[in-house]
Design a protein around this motif. Sequence first.
Motif, PDB file in Angstrom:
ATOM      1  N   PHE A  80       0.828  -1.203   0.000  1.00 16.69           N
ATOM      2  CA  PHE A  80       0.000   0.000   0.000  1.00 16.69           C
ATOM      3  C   PHE A  80       0.867   1.260   0.000  1.00 16.69           C
ATOM      4  CE2 PHE A  80      -2.161   3.437   2.312  1.00 16.69           C
ATOM      5  CZ  PHE A  80      -3.153   3.709   1.388  1.00 16.69           C
ATOM      6  N   GLY A  81       1.897   1.288   0.846  1.00 22.21           N
ATOM      7  CA  GLY A  81       2.784   2.453   0.892  1.00 22.21           C
ATOM      8  C   GLY A  81       3.428   2.727  -0.455  1.00 22.21           C
ATOM      9  N   PHE A  82       3.920   1.686  -1.098  1.00 21.49           N
ATOM     10  CA  PHE A  82       4.552   1.847  -2.402  1.00 21.49           C
ATOM     11  C   PHE A  82       3.541   2.221  -3.487  1.00 21.49           C
ATOM     12  CE2 PHE A  82       8.288  -1.022  -1.068  1.00 21.49           C
ATOM     13  CZ  PHE A  82       9.055   0.077  -0.706  1.00 21.49           C
ATOM     14  N   LEU A  83       2.355   1.635  -3.445  1.00 17.69           N
ATOM     15  CA  LEU A  83       1.327   1.998  -4.423  1.00 17.69           C
ATOM     16  C   LEU A  83       0.920   3.462  -4.269  1.00 17.69           C
ATOM     17  CD1 LEU A  83      -0.979  -1.149  -4.402  1.00 17.69           C
ATOM     18  CD2 LEU A  83       0.452  -0.345  -6.303  1.00 17.69           C
ATOM     19  N   TYR A  84       0.873   3.921  -3.039  1.00 24.31           N
ATOM     20  CA  TYR A  84       0.517   5.312  -2.799  1.00 24.31           C
ATOM     21  C   TYR A  84       1.584   6.240  -3.386  1.00 24.31           C
ATOM     22  CZ  TYR A  84      -1.882   9.179  -0.612  1.00 24.31           C
ATOM     23  OH  TYR A  84      -2.598  10.333  -0.417  1.00 24.31           O
ATOM     24  N   ILE A  85       2.844   5.877  -3.177  1.00 25.04           N
ATOM     25  CA  ILE A  85       3.936   6.670  -3.745  1.00 25.04           C
ATOM     26  C   ILE A  85       3.881   6.640  -5.270  1.00 25.04           C
ATOM     27  CG2 ILE A  85       6.455   6.733  -4.049  1.00 25.04           C
ATOM     28  CD1 ILE A  85       6.619   5.836  -1.068  1.00 25.04           C
TER      29      ILE A  85
END
Length: 131
Positions: A80-85
């Motif tokens: 999720f963190g990487f997708l958000y970035i």
Amino acid sequence: MFSKKKTIDEDYVSGEITKIEGDDVEVVMDNEEQISEKMTSSNVLKKYTELGKVMFGMLKDYRKGVYTNVPWFTIAAIAFGFLYILNPFDMVPDFIPGIGYIDDFAVFTFGLRFIETDLHNYLDWKLEEEE
């Protein structure tokens, strides 16, 4: 995936993490280079570059089946963190100078709070494997 009406807080992040599926992890892995580049080119996210490498390492080892001592929530939090970035049109669009990455930083920071212990466990395991 992201609603403009939401505010970024721990409840929002944990709720969105629970929506992550296996295909989302694949999207992250397929875009590792682009995500890493966004992190290193952003003054706000640059300090997380090395930690991002560790997180990508954990995802890779998890996918290979060599590191399985990790809850799905942790894998989902990283994804999720990487997708958000990766998403340029999140709550504060990345192209806005000076503040475009502030929400990315917030999501990444909240996600780290949830998985800090698992990251330490992974690093300990990685060190033992290298010995």
